[in-house]
Design a protein around this motif. Structure first.
Motif, PDB file in Angstrom:
ATOM      1  N   ILE A   1      -5.567   6.951   8.407  1.00 27.99           N
ATOM      2  CA  ILE A   1      -5.372   6.290   7.009  1.00 27.99           C
ATOM      3  C   ILE A   1      -4.900   7.507   6.120  1.00 27.99           C
ATOM      4  O   ILE A   1      -5.632   8.216   5.864  1.00 27.99           O
ATOM      5  CB  ILE A   1      -6.603   5.665   6.506  1.00 27.99           C
ATOM      6  CG1 ILE A   1      -6.941   4.462   7.274  1.00 27.99           C
ATOM      7  CG2 ILE A   1      -6.575   5.320   4.976  1.00 27.99           C
ATOM      8  CD1 ILE A   1      -8.304   3.880   7.250  1.00 27.99           C
TER       9      ILE A   1
ATOM     10  N   VAL B   1     -10.798   5.542  -1.275  1.00 26.66           N
ATOM     11  CA  VAL B   1     -11.465   5.426   0.284  1.00 26.66           C
ATOM     12  C   VAL B   1     -12.465   6.168   0.158  1.00 26.66           C
ATOM     13  O   VAL B   1     -12.644   7.609   0.047  1.00 26.66           O
ATOM     14  CB  VAL B   1     -10.283   5.830   1.229  1.00 26.66           C
ATOM     15  CG1 VAL B   1     -11.084   5.890   2.571  1.00 26.66           C
ATOM     16  CG2 VAL B   1      -9.095   4.782   1.122  1.00 26.66           C
TER      17      VAL B   1
ATOM     18  N   LEU C   1      -4.431  -1.061   3.157  1.00 26.73           N
ATOM     19  CA  LEU C   1      -4.587   0.342   2.289  1.00 26.73           C
ATOM     20  C   LEU C   1      -3.423   0.587   1.911  1.00 26.73           C
ATOM     21  O   LEU C   1      -3.230   0.714   0.503  1.00 26.73           O
ATOM     22  CB  LEU C   1      -5.591   1.146   2.523  1.00 26.73           C
ATOM     23  CG  LEU C   1      -6.822   0.788   2.420  1.00 26.73           C
ATOM     24  CD1 LEU C   1      -7.690   2.071   3.371  1.00 26.73           C
ATOM     25  CD2 LEU C   1      -7.511   0.650   1.271  1.00 26.73           C
TER      26      LEU C   1
ATOM     27  N   ASN D   1      -2.299  -1.322  -1.159  1.00 25.15           N
ATOM     28  CA  ASN D   1      -3.077  -0.897  -2.495  1.00 25.15           C
ATOM     29  C   ASN D   1      -3.250   0.538  -2.293  1.00 25.15           C
ATOM     30  O   ASN D   1      -4.494   1.019  -2.282  1.00 25.15           O
ATOM     31  CB  ASN D   1      -4.292  -1.669  -2.003  1.00 25.15           C
ATOM     32  CG  ASN D   1      -4.183  -3.109  -1.855  1.00 25.15           C
ATOM     33  OD1 ASN D   1      -4.251  -3.950  -3.015  1.00 25.15           O
ATOM     34  ND2 ASN D   1      -4.159  -3.955  -0.681  1.00 25.15           N
TER      35      ASN D   1
ATOM     36  N   VAL E   1     -12.647   1.205  -0.979  1.00 27.07           N
ATOM     37  CA  VAL E   1     -13.044   0.540   0.229  1.00 27.07           C
ATOM     38  C   VAL E   1     -13.750   1.631   0.889  1.00 27.07           C
ATOM     39  O   VAL E   1     -13.460   2.916   0.880  1.00 27.07           O
ATOM     40  CB  VAL E   1     -11.903   0.225   1.057  1.00 27.07           C
ATOM     41  CG1 VAL E   1     -12.144  -0.090   2.411  1.00 27.07           C
ATOM     42  CG2 VAL E   1     -11.131  -0.851   0.483  1.00 27.07           C
TER      43      VAL E   1
ATOM     44  N   THR F   1      -6.359   2.404  -4.021  1.00 28.73           N
ATOM     45  CA  THR F   1      -7.638   2.164  -3.805  1.00 28.73           C
ATOM     46  C   THR F   1      -8.323   3.353  -3.506  1.00 28.73           C
ATOM     47  O   THR F   1      -7.811   4.193  -2.601  1.00 28.73           O
ATOM     48  CB  THR F   1      -7.697   1.106  -2.644  1.00 28.73           C
ATOM     49  OG1 THR F   1      -7.054  -0.007  -2.860  1.00 28.73           O
ATOM     50  CG2 THR F   1      -9.062   0.742  -2.208  1.00 28.73           C
TER      51      THR F   1
ATOM     52  N   ARG G   1      -5.594   0.499   7.429  1.00 26.26           N
ATOM     53  CA  ARG G   1      -4.631   1.170   6.921  1.00 26.26           C
ATOM     54  C   ARG G   1      -3.403   0.399   6.562  1.00 26.26           C
ATOM     55  O   ARG G   1      -3.046   0.597   5.480  1.00 26.26           O
ATOM     56  CB  ARG G   1      -4.203   2.038   8.514  1.00 26.26           C
ATOM     57  CG  ARG G   1      -2.687   2.985   8.281  1.00 26.26           C
ATOM     58  CD  ARG G   1      -2.207   3.221   8.884  1.00 26.26           C
ATOM     59  NE  ARG G   1      -1.650   1.987   9.752  1.00 26.26           N
ATOM     60  CZ  ARG G   1      -1.225   2.065  11.197  1.00 26.26           C
ATOM     61  NH1 ARG G   1      -1.047   2.958  11.730  1.00 26.26           N
ATOM     62  NH2 ARG G   1      -0.679   0.745  11.670  1.00 26.26           N
TER      63      ARG G   1
END
Ligand code: ADP
Length: 577
Positions: free
Chosen positions: A422, A407, A399, A402, A458, A405, A396
């Motif tokens: 998250i 998920v 991320l 970023n 990710v 990104t 978390r």
């Protein structure tokens, strides 16, 4: 047809004065005409040259290890782009492998087209035992939004257009297009062939709601004491982000995002009641569903999970969805963008106001639940062996640095805990197990997100879930995609500490060093045993922008049987663990 003849026939073959084309060329030309720029598939008889020609013509062909993963990739591409994702499969077994994904796409309302080669009709229909014999059209029909077969090369353009239109218009879904080998190889006049193709005009036209229905919905919201908006993945798919945000903020109504609608408004938005979910469902008196179905994921709208007096407003493109579980007091049939815009236009200033008492009740519960979760997170931070929540906090934090990104998330505990830990800041950046709660979507979805957007991905995977499509990390490495796979490895399905009752491993047991797997394909493998190691590895892998896999060693005793949905197991007599 060989690759040599493909090159020779790039401008069409020439016999005497007549220019010729064939089924394979017509499929590629029809896809190009409809701006298809990627195909996900597995080659073999009879579609290998089709893949080659597609690539030679500028369409990107992503070759997978298994058709299910290719199909899931096509479905995710459809969800992300609102254009049908294309999956290409060989006959019978390859077709069946892809069919899982086609069915899953249909259930999730993602537009995709599975194009499959098939065996010779005159042999299949008399069951004479052809190579990979199967009546694929009949099999596909029950699992797809629609299934079509092309019997003549001159109908390929029609078949492709029909498949595209059906996949994206109305409620999106999976469409099967069967093209027998004989049709792929059929040679026809090139001018006739070219004239038989067309481009679908306005494939998913807007669907505008009834004005009377809009007024009914506004009236219900205006008189509600405890209104609630539920945003689903249909709302995310619609790409009506501005209208949704404007309506939610204009009215001040609290909202709950379903998992793939997270990020439509940033998860830390003041009106999000994700952390007071059960209270919001139990107490709301007027509920507006936006691109979300009242299916099992929402307890079918039944008491006691819901207030038995709740009135429902439903925004959905499929009128048959309405009243499927509860009476819909205000059906708003239309596309999310048109409906939300019409609601904004028709709502008078201050007409919908949320009572302060309801906001306070929800905020108090949110604060209480956030406090409880904070305690669990703090306890997990230093726990050794590492807990799911320890690793997830580290993910978390990285991320958050970023936020663009993508998920991807699947598993049992890995899914439930990651979803709550998250937060998402951006629309359509979370792809998960979806309506079926299916396992095996992970690598396919991750590959599609990377291919379609070029952005980093990710994939947060349970160790069991990862196994269903794990071989596709070779695909990720082969294409050099910026996908970091994080396996939350507690050495088992649900948990890794089940005792065996025989000389064999327990039914739920798994053993793997996934970090070593990716090394075999040239990717970077990490093994992490603490949250600090997880964060360091993820930061490094994201900065590198190359294929990587982080195997997180999680306490085998951490995890709940079936995650949050253990109540769905049959009751019966409990089996001794
Ligand atoms: P979730 O699982 O997030 O609750 P669902 O998949 O159950 O969401 O619901 C999605 C709903 O959205 C489906 O009923 C589908 O018909 C609907 N839908 C899909 N696209 C659109 C659109 N563009 N406009 C309106 N509704 C849509």
């Amino acid at each position: 047809m060989t690759i040599a003849s493909l090159r020779e026939s790039e401008a069409g073959g020439l016999v005497g004065a007549q220019k010729l084309t064939d089924g394979i060329h017509l499929v590629v030309d029809a896809l190009k005409l409809n701006e298809i720029d990627a195909i996900y598939g597995v080659v073999g008889i009879p579609i290998t040259d089709l893949a080659r020609l597609a690539q030679a013509s500028g369409i990107r062909f992503i070759g997978f290890r298994h058709e299910s993963a290719a199909g899931h990739a096509a479905a995710a591409a459809g969800f992300l782009t609102k254009k049908p994702g294309i999956c290409l499969t060989v006959s019978a077994p390859g077709f069946l492998n892809g069919l899982v994904a086609l069915a899953n796409a249909t259930v999730n309302c993602f537009p995709m087209v599975q194009i499959s080669g098939s065996s010779e009709r005159h042999l299949v229909d008399l069951q004479r035992g052809d190579y990979e014999e199967m009546d694929q059209l009949a099999a596909a029909r029950q699992f797809a939004k629609a299934a079509y077969r092309v019997q003549r090369a001159e109908d390929i353009g029609r078949g492709v257009a029909r498949a595209i239109r059906t996949a994206v218009s109305g409620r999106p879904g999976g469409v099967y297009l069967d093209i027998p080998a004989a049709v792929l190889g059929e040679v026809i006049d090139a001018d006739l062939g070219a004239a038989s193709l067309w481009r679908v005009v306005d494939p998913a036209p807007r669907q505008v709601p009834e004005p009377a229905a809009l007024d009914r919905a506004i009236e219900l919201l205006a008189t509600a004491q405890r209104p609630l908006v539920v945003l689903g993945k249909g709302a995310a798919y619609a790409q009506a982000d501005d209208q949704i945000r404007q309506f939610v903020e204009l009215t001040g109504v609290p909202y709950l995002p379903m998992s793939m609608a997270k990020g439509l408004l940033p998860d830390d938005h003041a009106q999000s009641v994700a952390s007071a979910r059960s209270l919001a469902l139990r107490r709301a008196d007027v509920v507006m569903l936006v691109g979300a179905r009242l299916n099992w994921l929402l307890g079918h709208g039944d008491a006691p999970q819901w207030n038995s007096d709740a009135k429902f407003i439903q925004v959905d493109i499929a009128s048959t969805e309405l009243d499927s579980n509860q009476p819909i007091a205000a059906p708003l049939v239309g596309d999310v963008g048109s409906v939300m815009q019409a609601l904004i236009d028709r709502t008078g200033p201050g007409q919908i106001a949320v009572p302060a008492q309801w906001r306070d009740e929800l905020s108090a519960r949110s604060a209480e639940n956030v406090g409880k979760m904070a305690k669990r997170l703090t306890a997990a931070e230093t726990a050794h062996p590492m807990k799911f929540l320890g690793a997830l906090q580290a993910i978390r934090d990285v991320l958050r640095e970023n936020p663009r990104t993508y998920v991807v998330n699947e598993g049992a505990n890995a899914l439930d805990l990651a979803r709550n830990t998250i937060g998402m800041q951006v629309p359509r950046h979370r792809l998960d197990s979806g309506t079926w709660g299916v396992m095996g979507i992970g690598m396919g979805y991750a590959i599609a997100a990377a291919v379609e957007t070029g952005d980093p991905v990710v994939a947060i995977e349970g160790d069991s879930a990862f196994g269903f499509s794990g071989m596709e990390i070779e695909t990720i490495c082969r294409y050099g995609l910026p996908v970091v796979t994080v396996v939350l490895n507690n050495s088992g399905v649900y948990r890794g500490d089940d005792a065996s009752t025989s000389g064999d491993p327990a039914p739920t047991a798994l053993r793997a060093r996934h970090d070593l797997m990716i090394a075999a394909f040239g990717g970077r493998g990490y093994r992490a045993t603490t949250p600090v190691e997880v964060a360091a590895a993820l930061r490094e892998a994201l900065a590198a922008g190359k294929p990587a896999l982080i195997d997180c060693v999680i306490d085998p005793a951490d995890g709940t049987e079936s995650g949050n949905i253990s109540h769905l197991n049959p009751k019966g007599i409990t089996v001794q663990r």
